[in-house]
Design a protein around this motif. Structure first.
Motif, mmCIF file in Angstrom:
data_model
loop_
_atom_site.group_PDB
_atom_site.id
_atom_site.type_symbol
_atom_site.label_atom_id
_atom_site.label_comp_id
_atom_site.label_asym_id
_atom_site.label_seq_id
_atom_site.Cartn_x
_atom_site.Cartn_y
_atom_site.Cartn_z
ATOM 1 N N GLN A 47 89.659 36.428 12.575
ATOM 2 C CA GLN A 47 88.741 36.205 13.694
ATOM 3 C C GLN A 47 88.983 37.158 14.866
ATOM 4 O OE1 GLN A 47 86.356 33.689 11.888
ATOM 5 N NE2 GLN A 47 86.103 33.798 14.097
ATOM 6 N N LEU A 48 89.910 38.088 14.742
ATOM 7 C CA LEU A 48 90.179 39.097 15.781
ATOM 8 C C LEU A 48 90.555 38.449 17.110
ATOM 9 C CD1 LEU A 48 87.124 41.424 14.994
ATOM 10 C CD2 LEU A 48 89.468 41.689 14.174
ATOM 11 N N GLN A 49 91.149 37.274 17.036
ATOM 12 C CA GLN A 49 91.518 36.522 18.232
ATOM 13 C C GLN A 49 93.031 36.607 18.417
ATOM 14 O OE1 GLN A 49 90.993 32.183 18.305
ATOM 15 N NE2 GLN A 49 89.901 32.387 20.250
ATOM 16 N N ASP A 50 93.456 37.537 19.250
ATOM 17 C CA ASP A 50 94.881 37.834 19.432
ATOM 18 C C ASP A 50 95.461 36.945 20.534
ATOM 19 O OD1 ASP A 50 97.340 39.023 19.242
ATOM 20 O OD2 ASP A 50 96.725 40.966 20.023
ATOM 21 N N TRP A 51 95.396 35.624 20.323
ATOM 22 C CA TRP A 51 95.717 34.701 21.410
ATOM 23 C C TRP A 51 97.186 34.729 21.816
ATOM 24 C CZ3 TRP A 51 99.332 31.061 20.352
ATOM 25 C CH2 TRP A 51 99.459 30.545 19.064
ATOM 26 N N LEU A 52 98.084 35.136 20.926
ATOM 27 C CA LEU A 52 99.492 35.211 21.321
ATOM 28 C C LEU A 52 99.690 36.293 22.386
ATOM 29 C CD1 LEU A 52 102.336 34.159 20.970
ATOM 30 C CD2 LEU A 52 102.655 35.766 19.093
ATOM 31 N N ASN A 53 98.948 37.374 22.273
ATOM 32 C CA ASN A 53 98.975 38.386 23.335
ATOM 33 C C ASN A 53 98.419 37.823 24.632
ATOM 34 O OD1 ASN A 53 100.266 40.786 22.877
ATOM 35 N ND2 ASN A 53 98.467 41.873 22.126
ATOM 36 N N TRP A 54 97.393 36.975 24.543
ATOM 37 C CA TRP A 54 96.839 36.360 25.747
ATOM 38 C C TRP A 54 97.913 35.545 26.464
ATOM 39 C CZ3 TRP A 54 91.681 33.828 23.637
ATOM 40 C CH2 TRP A 54 90.924 34.809 22.982
ATOM 41 N N VAL A 55 98.685 34.796 25.688
ATOM 42 C CA VAL A 55 99.763 33.998 26.274
ATOM 43 C C VAL A 55 100.793 34.910 26.927
ATOM 44 C CG1 VAL A 55 101.672 32.427 25.750
ATOM 45 C CG2 VAL A 55 99.428 32.069 24.681
ATOM 46 N N ARG A 56 101.182 35.957 26.225
ATOM 47 C CA ARG A 56 102.213 36.856 26.750
ATOM 48 C C ARG A 56 101.731 37.614 27.982
ATOM 49 N NH1 ARG A 56 104.394 39.408 20.996
ATOM 50 N NH2 ARG A 56 105.702 37.618 20.399
ATOM 51 N N LEU A 57 100.445 37.899 28.029
ATOM 52 C CA LEU A 57 99.891 38.591 29.194
ATOM 53 C C LEU A 57 99.790 37.690 30.418
ATOM 54 C CD1 LEU A 57 97.070 40.637 27.447
ATOM 55 C CD2 LEU A 57 98.896 41.623 28.841
ATOM 56 N N GLY A 58 99.954 36.394 30.216
ATOM 57 C CA GLY A 58 99.898 35.465 31.342
ATOM 58 C C GLY A 58 98.504 35.005 31.693
ATOM 59 N N ILE A 59 97.555 35.062 30.746
ATOM 60 C CA ILE A 59 96.184 34.669 31.062
ATOM 61 C C ILE A 59 95.797 33.333 30.430
ATOM 62 C CG2 ILE A 59 95.489 37.068 31.340
ATOM 63 C CD1 ILE A 59 93.912 36.692 28.643
ATOM 64 N N VAL A 60 96.762 32.605 29.868
ATOM 65 C CA VAL A 60 96.504 31.285 29.298
ATOM 66 C C VAL A 60 97.367 30.284 30.040
ATOM 67 C CG1 VAL A 60 96.539 29.852 27.220
ATOM 68 C CG2 VAL A 60 95.989 32.286 27.035
ATOM 69 N N ASP A 61 96.738 29.219 30.549
ATOM 70 C CA ASP A 61 97.464 28.184 31.291
ATOM 71 C C ASP A 61 97.849 27.001 30.426
ATOM 72 O OD1 ASP A 61 97.307 29.531 33.808
ATOM 73 O OD2 ASP A 61 95.232 28.892 33.977
ATOM 74 N N GLU A 62 97.116 26.769 29.369
ATOM 75 C CA GLU A 62 97.494 25.743 28.396
ATOM 76 C C GLU A 62 96.921 26.133 27.048
ATOM 77 O OE1 GLU A 62 95.758 21.863 29.331
ATOM 78 O OE2 GLU A 62 94.064 22.376 28.029
ATOM 79 N N LEU A 63 97.589 25.694 25.982
ATOM 80 C CA LEU A 63 97.149 26.010 24.627
ATOM 81 C C LEU A 63 97.146 24.725 23.804
ATOM 82 C CD1 LEU A 63 97.155 28.898 22.571
ATOM 83 C CD2 LEU A 63 98.730 27.250 21.560
ATOM 84 N N VAL A 64 96.047 24.501 23.083
ATOM 85 C CA VAL A 64 95.962 23.371 22.152
ATOM 86 C C VAL A 64 95.547 23.941 20.797
ATOM 87 C CG1 VAL A 64 94.991 21.096 21.694
ATOM 88 C CG2 VAL A 64 95.230 21.886 24.061
#
Length: 737
Positions: free
Chosen positions: A302-319
């Motif tokens: 799905q081309l969704q690199d969400w772990l990078n989003w977390v590392r970049l500091g742009i995710v406040d919560e993850l479910v």
């Protein structure tokens, strides 16, 4: 996640790799489909595809607000259209110690709330309450009254029915597969995909998100697994052109080709960074929530690199959605490395299937999964409200008693503690390209910068000046704060840049600045009378300048000052040795990346209004200079600067006597140049005729404030890596030999 309104019997989670939630929508008729079986791929291999390889900071585990949430899906709107039922539902959730609801606001090509944006587009609104009320406003109001967070959920992301009004009005917004087909089979049936790389699509999604944040003062926004793109897509005309423009090659026919996949994933990441910055600019403590599939699936398919989003500091919560029948398979998913990493950083939960209309889930299975999650210190999000106890194999009272036992104590949440985060890494290397986005230049290092949500542009990195200065066409559609202040900047070659000073969000590669920074929007270029042959008159378009010197005289300041965390403490420029390869800009100084540098000190300067942090005169003093044929023989009272923005080396004498018999102009091969500081660096050059490599100019300027000034030019960076330390006021040199 996707909600549907049909009641056909359909298997879900028959295998551990099937992680799509399947729900219903009555006006759609779907054929049965089986999702393809995925291969098990190691997590480590996926991480190698990340957009950069930062050094990860080891963050201590800290107490975090526990997520106890439930999604309010399209299926639940038959309940929530009634005000009294909304009141009863929020009251019951609070009584059972839930703390968060996620009401769907974007689904099936429609908003679930009255949207001025959609009304302007002529797209109808179907989701009024029984009394004509705004259902989303009612849910948010009642949730807050009960002390619950209400985080609107953009369920469909970039997904849209091909027959929807939106797709019909904007066929150019859709992307496609390599064979030209525009749809895929998902949990929502056959759907098309809005092109996440198209600026108009990005603007549309951004405006919807900001409409919700503004209209409801929402506690946050959530994006799930459909803020993505199936890997087979991206072969539309616009994306092919953009990829070809940026890489020099058309996309490969294999959608799984590593570089092509990474390019698309990085573009989605860049959009999410820009969206995060826009949300935070409006409401800094809003929760930016993400609910993806597990990482192997999300990135590779799905081309969704969400772990990078977390590392970049742009995710406040993850479910993370984990919809499994088998407990062993469920536990294997919730103990994946990406979850272990993420829960050390932000509130992290697991999405648990509470049941479907055509596939109820027993309370025993829910209990076992909740207990497994709680044992690992994770939060929970249930999919979806009605299946908690209204559509279930057990009586509602029995289910409610079981939930009360699972959550015996309250766990309140509030957004006051949700402040913007820093990246989890303390240093990062960004590429410095040898060519700009606009025009031509003999030599230079160009950093990719996106301004106001615009397309990334390669802008000249200039260590000899301060401030970001770009042409107006580099700006995107994100908000810009105008100052009304027109400013001028005179470059060393005599070019005068004129234009308004504004504040806006910027991004370096995928890395966002911590807050809006000042930018000069250049609308006029001309030459000084003394230097009529400046770059303004060479017919080459202005490619922008990002000045990263710490010796600001006025605004705009060095934008690297606004990098988050340790990344703002300094940087290292690593040249390309005169090749056509990329150089590197290393952001964030650490003990490891400072090894081998020999340090010289700058002199500290007074503070000026609007510039935070230390200011330093980054010209080095007590520099020794020898030029064969001149009177400068190991003269150690020179001042020098290491400047990537200057193509050729330069020596400027205040007195003609220092030049001896030499005349102003280009030095010849007999006039060998040596520049150095004892014990720190020793640079020598035989002058020649190659611009950017060995050409060296001599000026005599009686008006100069310095007796001898040296600008080593860009070729100096072929011999030395150069470090700039804005905390301690030092410059480092490390020989590339």
């Amino acid at each position: 996640m996707t909600t549907q309104f049909w009641e056909k019997s359909r298997e879900i989670n028959a295998t551990p790799n099937n992680s799509f939630p399947l729900i219903a929508r009555s006006w759609w008729l779907l054929r049965k489909r089986l999702l393809p079986l995925l291969c098990l791929i190691s997590f480590v291999a996926v991480l190698l595809l990340n957009s950069f390889a930062p050094a990860i900071a080891q963050l201590p585990a800290q107490p975090r607000q526990e997520i106890r949430g439930v999604w309010l899906s399209g299926n639940d709107f038959s309940v929530f259209r009634n005000r009294s039922q909304v009141l009863a539902a929020m009251s019951k959730l609070r009584q059972l110690n839930f703390n968060t609801v996620y009401p769907v606001v974007w689904n099936d090509g429609y908003t679930q709330y009255p949207s001025a944006i959609m009304q302007k587009m002529g797209i109808p609104f179907f989701f009024k309450g029984t009394d004509g009320q705004d259902v989303i406003a009612d849910i948010i109001s009642q949730a807050r009254r009960e002390g619950l967070l209400a985080i609107p959920w953009f369920e469909f992301g970039f997904m849209v029915p091909l027959t929807s009004e939106l797709a019909s009005q904007h066929p150019d917004w859709l992307t496609q597969k390599g064979d030209g087909t525009q749809t895929s089979i998902s949990a929502a049936g056959e759907v098309a995909w809005l092109n996440p790389f198209h600026p108009e699509v990005q603007k549309f999604i951004r405006e919807l998100v900001m409409e919700v944040i503004t209209q409801y003062d929402a506690d946050g926004v959530q994006f799930d697994d459909h803020t993505s793109l199936p890997v087979e897509f991206g072969y539309d005309k616009y994306t092919i052109g953009l990829y070809t423009q940026e890489t020099g090659n058309p996309p490969p026919p294999n959608p799984q080709a590593q570089a092509w996949k990474k390019w698309r994933a990085d573009k989605i990441t860049a959009f999410m960074v820009d969206l995060y910055q826009t949300v935070k600019a409006r409401k800094p403590n809003a929760i930016f929530s993400v609910s993806p599939n597990y990482y192997d699936f999300a990135y590779k398919l799905q081309l969704q690199d969400w772990l990078n989003w977390v590392r970049l500091g742009i995710v406040d919560e993850l479910v993370m959605q984990v919809y499994r029948d088998d407990l062993a398979s469920f536990i294997a998913q919730i103990t994946r490395p990406e979850i272990l990493e993420t829960q050390q950083i932000i509130p992290t939960g697991i999405g648990i299937m509470a049941g479907l209309r055509n596939r109820p889930v027993s309370i025993a299975r829910i209990q076992s999964q909740v207990e497994a999650v709680q044992q690992r210190g994770l939060g929970i999000g249930f999919f979806y409200y009605e299946s908690l106890w209204d559509i279930a194999p057990e009586p509602a009272t029995q289910r409610q008693s079981a939930f009360a036992a699972l959550f015996p104590n309250s766990a309140s949440r509030d957004i006051s503690q949700n402040t913007p985060r820093k990246p989890t890494f303390n240093t990062i290397s960004l590429p410095l390209y040898p060519k700009p986005s606009l025009g031509q230049r003999v030599r230079g290092y160009f950093l990719e910068v996106a301004i106001a949500g615009g397309q990334p542009k390669r802008v000249l990195l200039d260590t000899g000046s301060a401030g970001l200065r770009v042409p107006k066409e580099f700006l995107g559609n994100a908000p810009i704060q105008s100052t009304g202040q027109n400013i001028k900047e005179v470059l060393s070659d005599g070019t005068i840049l004129e234009g308004e000073l504004v504040y806006t969000n910027i991004r370096f590669g995928l890395l966002p600045a911590a807050e809006p920074v000042p930018v000069q929007i250049v609308t006029s270029r001309q030459c000084t009378a003394q230097k009529p042959k400046c770059s303004a008159n060479n017919g080459v378009p202005f490619s922008g300048i990002i000045g990263v010197n710490y010796f600001e005289k006025s605004l705009p300041y060095n934008p690297l000052r606004k990098l988050p965390g340790n990344l703002s403490n300094g940087f290292i420029v690593v040249g390309n040795g005169g090749s056509n390869n990329n150089g590197s800009l290393i952001l964030g100084l650490t003990a490891e990346n400072q090894a081998g540098f020999k340090m010289a000190s700058w002199s500290q300067q007074p503070e000026i209004n609007g510039v935070l942090g230390n200011r330093w005169d980054s010209r080095l003093s007590k520099v020794c200079l020898t030029i064969a044929g001149s009177s400068a023989k190991n003269n150690c009272n020179a001042t020098a600067i290491a400047d990537t923005g200057t193509i050729n080396g330069l020596t400027e004498f205040k007195s003609a006597s220092t030049a001896g018999k030499l005349k102003p102009g280009v030095l010849g091969s007999a006039n060998a140049v040596k520049v150095g500081i004892n014990g720190i660096f020793d640079y020598s050059l035989k002058p020649g005729t190659r611009d950017g490599f060995n050409r060296w100019n001599l000026n005599i300027s009686p008006q100069s404030e310095l007796p001898i000034f040296v600008n080593t030019g860009i070729a100096f960076f072929d011999k030395y890596d150069i470090l700039f330390d804005q905390i301690n006021g030092k410059q480092g040199f490390r020989s590339r030999r």
